[in-house]
Design a protein around this motif. Sequence first.
Motif, mmCIF file in Angstrom:
data_model
loop_
_atom_site.group_PDB
_atom_site.id
_atom_site.type_symbol
_atom_site.label_atom_id
_atom_site.label_comp_id
_atom_site.label_asym_id
_atom_site.label_seq_id
_atom_site.Cartn_x
_atom_site.Cartn_y
_atom_site.Cartn_z
ATOM 1 N N HIS A 5 0.822 -1.218 0.000
ATOM 2 C CA HIS A 5 0.000 0.000 0.000
ATOM 3 C C HIS A 5 0.854 1.266 0.000
ATOM 4 N N TYR A 6 2.178 1.118 0.288
ATOM 5 C CA TYR A 6 3.004 2.331 0.392
ATOM 6 C C TYR A 6 3.483 2.839 -0.963
ATOM 7 N N ILE A 7 3.219 2.055 -2.032
ATOM 8 C CA ILE A 7 3.519 2.527 -3.390
ATOM 9 C C ILE A 7 2.174 2.579 -4.126
ATOM 10 N N ILE A 21 8.864 -5.639 -10.906
ATOM 11 C CA ILE A 21 9.859 -6.612 -10.420
ATOM 12 C C ILE A 21 10.253 -6.313 -8.974
ATOM 13 N N GLU A 22 10.275 -5.021 -8.634
ATOM 14 C CA GLU A 22 10.613 -4.563 -7.275
ATOM 15 C C GLU A 22 11.883 -5.231 -6.755
ATOM 16 N N SER A 23 11.824 -5.794 -5.550
ATOM 17 C CA SER A 23 13.074 -6.258 -4.926
ATOM 18 C C SER A 23 13.699 -7.468 -5.595
ATOM 19 N N VAL A 24 12.956 -8.124 -6.480
ATOM 20 C CA VAL A 24 13.608 -9.227 -7.197
ATOM 21 C C VAL A 24 14.738 -8.667 -8.075
ATOM 22 N N VAL A 63 18.902 -6.358 0.396
ATOM 23 C CA VAL A 63 17.968 -5.447 1.081
ATOM 24 C C VAL A 63 18.186 -4.056 0.478
ATOM 25 N N ASN A 64 17.278 -3.126 0.780
ATOM 26 C CA ASN A 64 17.338 -1.825 0.102
ATOM 27 C C ASN A 64 18.702 -1.160 0.201
ATOM 28 N N ALA A 65 19.284 -1.125 1.417
ATOM 29 C CA ALA A 65 20.559 -0.423 1.586
ATOM 30 C C ALA A 65 21.631 -1.028 0.677
ATOM 31 N N SER A 74 5.337 6.820 -9.518
ATOM 32 C CA SER A 74 4.670 6.585 -8.242
ATOM 33 C C SER A 74 5.708 6.337 -7.141
ATOM 34 N N GLU A 75 6.705 5.551 -7.475
ATOM 35 C CA GLU A 75 7.717 5.204 -6.484
ATOM 36 C C GLU A 75 8.667 6.374 -6.210
ATOM 37 N N SER A 76 9.025 7.102 -7.269
ATOM 38 C CA SER A 76 9.942 8.246 -7.093
ATOM 39 C C SER A 76 9.317 9.322 -6.209
ATOM 40 N N ASN A 125 11.808 7.095 2.536
ATOM 41 C CA ASN A 125 12.650 6.236 3.383
ATOM 42 C C ASN A 125 13.936 5.850 2.640
ATOM 43 N N ASN A 126 13.786 5.525 1.355
ATOM 44 C CA ASN A 126 14.973 5.131 0.583
ATOM 45 C C ASN A 126 15.929 6.311 0.372
ATOM 46 N N ARG A 127 15.380 7.518 0.301
ATOM 47 C CA ARG A 127 16.259 8.690 0.188
ATOM 48 C C ARG A 127 17.124 8.796 1.431
ATOM 49 N N LEU A 131 18.622 5.014 -9.847
ATOM 50 C CA LEU A 131 18.803 3.760 -10.598
ATOM 51 C C LEU A 131 18.107 2.615 -9.872
ATOM 52 N N TYR A 132 18.228 2.597 -8.569
ATOM 53 C CA TYR A 132 17.566 1.566 -7.774
ATOM 54 C C TYR A 132 16.039 1.649 -7.942
ATOM 55 N N THR A 133 15.508 2.871 -7.855
ATOM 56 C CA THR A 133 14.054 3.057 -7.967
ATOM 57 C C THR A 133 13.574 2.630 -9.357
ATOM 58 N N GLN A 180 15.081 0.480 -11.411
ATOM 59 C CA GLN A 180 15.162 -0.978 -11.631
ATOM 60 C C GLN A 180 14.009 -1.694 -10.925
ATOM 61 N N CYS A 181 13.568 -1.157 -9.786
ATOM 62 C CA CYS A 181 12.411 -1.733 -9.087
ATOM 63 C C CYS A 181 11.127 -1.570 -9.909
ATOM 64 N N SER A 182 11.106 -0.564 -10.793
ATOM 65 C CA SER A 182 9.901 -0.241 -11.567
ATOM 66 C C SER A 182 9.861 -0.954 -12.919
ATOM 67 N N PHE A 188 13.865 -13.596 1.807
ATOM 68 C CA PHE A 188 12.544 -13.260 2.356
ATOM 69 C C PHE A 188 12.684 -12.389 3.608
ATOM 70 N N TYR A 189 13.816 -11.644 3.670
ATOM 71 C CA TYR A 189 14.050 -10.725 4.781
ATOM 72 C C TYR A 189 13.981 -11.440 6.125
ATOM 73 N N GLN A 190 13.212 -10.864 7.066
ATOM 74 C CA GLN A 190 13.182 -11.432 8.415
ATOM 75 C C GLN A 190 12.479 -12.792 8.461
ATOM 76 N N GLY A 244 9.538 -9.827 -4.092
ATOM 77 C CA GLY A 244 9.411 -8.397 -4.345
ATOM 78 C C GLY A 244 8.020 -7.935 -3.966
ATOM 79 N N VAL A 245 7.882 -6.665 -3.580
ATOM 80 C CA VAL A 245 6.558 -6.185 -3.161
ATOM 81 C C VAL A 245 5.570 -6.030 -4.318
ATOM 82 N N GLY A 246 6.035 -6.254 -5.546
ATOM 83 C CA GLY A 246 5.107 -6.329 -6.687
ATOM 84 C C GLY A 246 4.368 -7.660 -6.702
#
Length: 321
Positions: free
Chosen positions: A31-33, A67-70, A119-121, A164-166, A171-173, A195-197, A199-201, A247-249, A265-267
């Motif tokens: 829901h955050y994107i 594709i998001e985090s994939v 992970v994002n960082a 939408s993501e940009s 948080n990513n900034r 570039l990260y944003t 590639q996620c799109s 799968f993160y945590q 990925g969150v997509g």
Amino acid sequence: MDITLTHSQISDAAEAAYKYALTVSGGENAHYIPYLANIDPGLLGLSVMLPDGTAFDFGDHTYRFGIESVSKVPTAVLVMRQYSPEILLQKIGADATGLPFNSIFAILLENDHPSTPLVNAGAISACSMVKPTGDSDAKWKAITDNITDLCGSAPELIDELYRSESATNFNNRAIAWLLKNYGRIYDDPDMSLDLYTRQCSLGITSSQLAAMAGTLAFGGRNPLTGKQVFDPAISPKITTLIATVGFYQNTGDWLYTSGIPAKSGVGGGVLGVLPGVLGIAAFAPPLDAAGNSVRAQAAVKFFMQKLGLGIMNGNNVTIVK
Ligand code: GLN
């Protein structure tokens, strides 16, 4: 133990897994994107790729989703291609954070110690490492060419998702600039974040992601094009990263119950790698609390259990027609 599987056993298991996943409910779209919040939650695709290029596809496998985090997986591969697995380990790391994908806390905890490109960082850091340094267009071309090599077909930017993501990636900034503060960003921070944003799109289908998973599983040889995309020594390294933090945590629970290293990925996408045996991808938008697709997890898990497969099983698997 030796296991022999026929194409029809694999196809039947994939079809059964798809049908089972259709009955699974729960979760919510990211829901955050804003773009992702509005995708049809009923979409479901499942694709399996074998070493000889045989593909088994079910449901919405031609639908292009974010594709998001994939995307963190191919860009980690690109950094290993451009530098080496050793340099990736030194500059970014290979440790699970045990925290959510966008955790700032993880960066603070590990400020003197690297994390992981999945992970994002670590992914923003990986984008900063992509060569040629300082040239956003050429870096973007390297990122997308690499994905095309891995899939055997090109991804397509979803402009609306990128916008939408940009517009909402505050948080990513913060992450990009915190990384800069800790000396873990190797190019312009804003460019690396963009570039990260972007590639996620990228839009990708489950068929394409299964082909990518196959290339990772088959030592860097794309099963569709026959191209040797990367040095086979990269395969176990990327699979290790996926196995430890895909799968993160929830990664431990996932590997324990499914038996397959996989990246989400969150997509709604999930890409699974069973080394030497097969690549698998599933897509369905509603996510659990950690941001992993509920139905995609159900489909992949069902498939693995149905065939008695698992990376830790110690089985020698042969696939015959
Ligand atoms: N673009 C998303 C983000 O940075 C990707 C997160 C994900 O897929 N887990 O928040």
